[in-house]
Write a protein that holds these residues in place. Structure first.
Motif, PDB file in Angstrom:
ATOM      1  N   UNK A  13       0.817  -1.206   0.000  1.00  0.00           N
ATOM      2  CA  UNK A  13       0.000   0.000   0.000  1.00  0.00           C
ATOM      3  C   UNK A  13       0.851   1.255   0.000  1.00  0.00           C
ATOM      4  N   UNK A  14       0.391   2.255  -0.741  1.00  0.00           N
ATOM      5  CA  UNK A  14       0.875   3.619  -0.595  1.00  0.00           C
ATOM      6  C   UNK A  14      -0.262   4.423   0.017  1.00  0.00           C
ATOM      7  N   UNK A  15      -0.012   4.999   1.188  1.00  0.00           N
ATOM      8  CA  UNK A  15      -1.017   5.801   1.896  1.00  0.00           C
ATOM      9  C   UNK A  15      -0.571   7.252   1.824  1.00  0.00           C
ATOM     10  N   UNK A  16      -1.276   8.066   1.049  1.00  0.00           N
ATOM     11  CA  UNK A  16      -0.936   9.486   0.981  1.00  0.00           C
ATOM     12  C   UNK A  16      -1.598  10.221   2.144  1.00  0.00           C
ATOM     13  N   UNK A  17      -0.897  11.206   2.685  1.00  0.00           N
ATOM     14  CA  UNK A  17      -1.435  11.913   3.848  1.00  0.00           C
ATOM     15  C   UNK A  17      -1.486  11.033   5.081  1.00  0.00           C
TER      16      UNK A  17
ATOM     17  N   UNK B 101       4.654   7.324  15.404  1.00  0.00           N
ATOM     18  CA  UNK B 101       5.852   6.896  16.142  1.00  0.00           C
ATOM     19  C   UNK B 101       5.796   5.430  16.559  1.00  0.00           C
ATOM     20  N   UNK B 102       4.618   4.908  16.828  1.00  0.00           N
ATOM     21  CA  UNK B 102       4.516   3.533  17.310  1.00  0.00           C
ATOM     22  C   UNK B 102       4.777   2.500  16.219  1.00  0.00           C
ATOM     23  N   UNK B 103       4.759   2.903  14.941  1.00  0.00           N
ATOM     24  CA  UNK B 103       5.021   1.946  13.861  1.00  0.00           C
ATOM     25  C   UNK B 103       6.387   2.168  13.229  1.00  0.00           C
ATOM     26  N   UNK B 104       7.154   3.106  13.775  1.00  0.00           N
ATOM     27  CA  UNK B 104       8.419   3.503  13.160  1.00  0.00           C
ATOM     28  C   UNK B 104       9.384   2.339  12.986  1.00  0.00           C
ATOM     29  N   UNK B 105       9.414   1.414  13.926  1.00  0.00           N
ATOM     30  CA  UNK B 105      10.371   0.307  13.848  1.00  0.00           C
ATOM     31  C   UNK B 105       9.880  -0.891  13.055  1.00  0.00           C
ATOM     32  N   UNK B 106       8.679  -0.843  12.535  1.00  0.00           N
ATOM     33  CA  UNK B 106       8.121  -1.970  11.797  1.00  0.00           C
ATOM     34  C   UNK B 106       8.826  -2.117  10.445  1.00  0.00           C
ATOM     35  N   UNK B 107       9.342  -3.314  10.156  1.00  0.00           N
ATOM     36  CA  UNK B 107      10.137  -3.485   8.932  1.00  0.00           C
ATOM     37  C   UNK B 107       9.280  -3.423   7.667  1.00  0.00           C
ATOM     38  N   UNK B 108       7.945  -3.519   7.809  1.00  0.00           N
ATOM     39  CA  UNK B 108       7.061  -3.412   6.644  1.00  0.00           C
ATOM     40  C   UNK B 108       6.523  -1.999   6.444  1.00  0.00           C
ATOM     41  N   UNK B 109       7.046  -1.051   7.212  1.00  0.00           N
ATOM     42  CA  UNK B 109       6.592   0.337   7.128  1.00  0.00           C
ATOM     43  C   UNK B 109       7.718   1.225   6.614  1.00  0.00           C
ATOM     44  N   UNK B 110       7.367   2.145   5.715  1.00  0.00           N
ATOM     45  CA  UNK B 110       8.347   3.081   5.163  1.00  0.00           C
ATOM     46  C   UNK B 110       7.689   4.445   5.033  1.00  0.00           C
ATOM     47  N   UNK B 111       8.440   5.495   5.398  1.00  0.00           N
ATOM     48  CA  UNK B 111       7.909   6.854   5.305  1.00  0.00           C
ATOM     49  C   UNK B 111       8.710   7.678   4.303  1.00  0.00           C
ATOM     50  N   UNK B 112       7.999   8.439   3.475  1.00  0.00           N
ATOM     51  CA  UNK B 112       8.613   9.416   2.578  1.00  0.00           C
ATOM     52  C   UNK B 112       8.016  10.781   2.875  1.00  0.00           C
ATOM     53  N   UNK B 113       8.870  11.771   3.062  1.00  0.00           N
ATOM     54  CA  UNK B 113       8.388  13.145   3.129  1.00  0.00           C
ATOM     55  C   UNK B 113       8.369  13.680   1.706  1.00  0.00           C
TER      56      UNK B 113
ATOM     57  N   UNK C 133       3.357  -1.155   4.046  1.00  0.00           N
ATOM     58  CA  UNK C 133       2.650   0.121   4.086  1.00  0.00           C
ATOM     59  C   UNK C 133       3.669   1.240   3.910  1.00  0.00           C
ATOM     60  N   UNK C 134       3.561   1.956   2.807  1.00  0.00           N
ATOM     61  CA  UNK C 134       4.423   3.097   2.519  1.00  0.00           C
ATOM     62  C   UNK C 134       3.586   4.365   2.698  1.00  0.00           C
ATOM     63  N   UNK C 135       4.082   5.287   3.507  1.00  0.00           N
ATOM     64  CA  UNK C 135       3.375   6.540   3.769  1.00  0.00           C
ATOM     65  C   UNK C 135       4.090   7.680   3.056  1.00  0.00           C
ATOM     66  N   UNK C 136       3.316   8.497   2.363  1.00  0.00           N
ATOM     67  CA  UNK C 136       3.824   9.727   1.757  1.00  0.00           C
ATOM     68  C   UNK C 136       3.067  10.894   2.370  1.00  0.00           C
ATOM     69  N   UNK C 137       3.799  11.838   2.934  1.00  0.00           N
ATOM     70  CA  UNK C 137       3.169  13.003   3.545  1.00  0.00           C
ATOM     71  C   UNK C 137       4.101  14.197   3.423  1.00  0.00           C
TER      72      UNK C 137
END
Length: 359
Positions: A4-8, A46-58, A30-34
């Motif tokens: 998934x890509x979750x925008x916002x 913050x609670x999902x920051x260490x999850x290896x299936x989570x990625x954040x892009x600013x 789960x990839x987050x773009x915000x």
């Protein structure tokens, strides 16, 4: 498994959706773009920051090249599009940002997914673009009017709702013109954890704790349909799994309240919380009136907002019948959970009020 890509995804509803999805589908990526504008807050994730299936892009949804890169690098097959400017007051004083993000940004996303999924053939058959919209696109109701159904004519009354209506039409057009696999959901007012403090419910809670006025527009009898944010996430999940391509689904709580009644309810619940838990008086020494069980004294009537819609109400029959959707939280249970979350997470909302939260 989905990617998934979750925008916002660092905003209010987006971050709650991310928490919901990771909890219920831990095997998915789960990839987050915000863009982390004023309402985006990394602390909400913050609670999902260490999850290896989570990625954040600013990044900005208007950056089509970045979207294309993320889609390919993470093999994205599902986009859940929350990113939007959403505060009506801000749209009245500064509509340009709403046009840029909600219309241009949505079109940028659609161009990117069309290019990658359809033109270049990545996930050509299995992709899904889910667009999260609002009940405000339908306009305003009189007190005795039936609730908005999906066939209700669009009649947006603010720059915010007009920009969301335009984005809804673009999503529909990309399905009918290019064959993009899309669904749209229109939700009623959300409430719950991580809600930006300028919105009604968190504003009332935090202002009581700071002993500040509780501003009520006009007579306070504007009616809204309220939905606990996790119930919204559950509804989106069902639309993604079971929703028919090209269709719109209303997700509502069948839970209409006048603004002034909500404020009075919260005041009463906050009075009770302080009476039952004396330690709150030590934690929130500024909350003078609620210490005495007098939170209602903070209610202050102010000039009504320009173009203020009188009533919104969602008819979720289609979601109920086609998807089996039912909200789990009553307003009474959801508002108690929300109040306790704000009492227990002072650092989160205080950092926003102080302007020190991570951007």
């Amino acid at each position: 498994m989905k990617n998934l890509l979750v925008t916002g995804g660092a905003g209010f509803i987006g971050s709650n959706f991310v928490h919901y999805w990771i909890k219920n589908y831990p095997q998915d990526t789960v990839v987050v773009l915000d863009a982390l504008t004023y309402a985006g807050n990394l602390e909400s994730l913050s609670s999902v920051k260490g999850n290896h299936n989570y990625k954040f892009y600013k990044g900005d949804i208007c950056d089509t090249a970045l979207i294309e890169l993320i889609l390919k690098e993470h093999h994205i097959d599902t986009v859940v599009h929350f990113a939007a400017e959403s505060h009506v007051d801000r749209s009245i004083t500064g509509p340009d940002a709403f046009i840029q993000t909600n219309i241009i940004g949505t079109h940028s996303l659609l161009k990117a997914v069309k290019k990658v999924w359809l033109d270049e053939g990545y996930n050509k058959e299995t992709h899904r673009f889910h667009h999260v919209s609002t009940d405000e696109v339908y306009g305003s109701l009189e007190v005795k009017d039936p609730a908005f159904s999906e066939s209700h004519q669009y009649a947006p009354n603010s720059p915010y709702s007009a920009s969301k209506a335009a984005s809804d039409h673009l999503v529909r057009a990309y399905h009918h013109t290019y064959g993009l696999n899309v669904t749209t959901s229109n939700c009623s007012n959300n409430y719950g954890p991580y809600h930006f403090p300028e919105k009604l419910i968190p504003l009332v809670i935090t202002n009581i704790l700071l002993d500040k006025p509780l501003p009520i527009y006009g007579d306070g009898k504007q009616i809204r349909d309220w939905l606990y944010v996790e119930d919204h996430a559950r509804g989106i999940d069902l639309v993604i799994k079971k929703g028919r391509l090209g269709e719109c689904y209303n997700i509502g709580g069948i839970n209409e309240w006048a603004n002034i009644d909500i404020v009075n309810l919260i005041c009463g619940l906050m009075n009770a919380e302080f009476m039952e838990n004396p330690s709150l008086i030590e934690r929130f020494p500024s909350a003078c009136r609620v210490h005495k069980g007098l939170a209602q004294e903070l209610i202050t009537y102010v000039t009504d907002r320009a173009g203020h819609d009188r009533r919104y109400a969602i008819d979720p029959s289609k979601s109920n019948e086609e998807l089996g959707y039912q909200p789990k939280e009553s307003f009474e249970s959801g508002i108690c959970k929300t109040i306790r979350w704000y009492l227990e997470n002072e650092e989160w909302w205080q950092s926003i009020l102080d302007g020190t939260y991570q951007k």
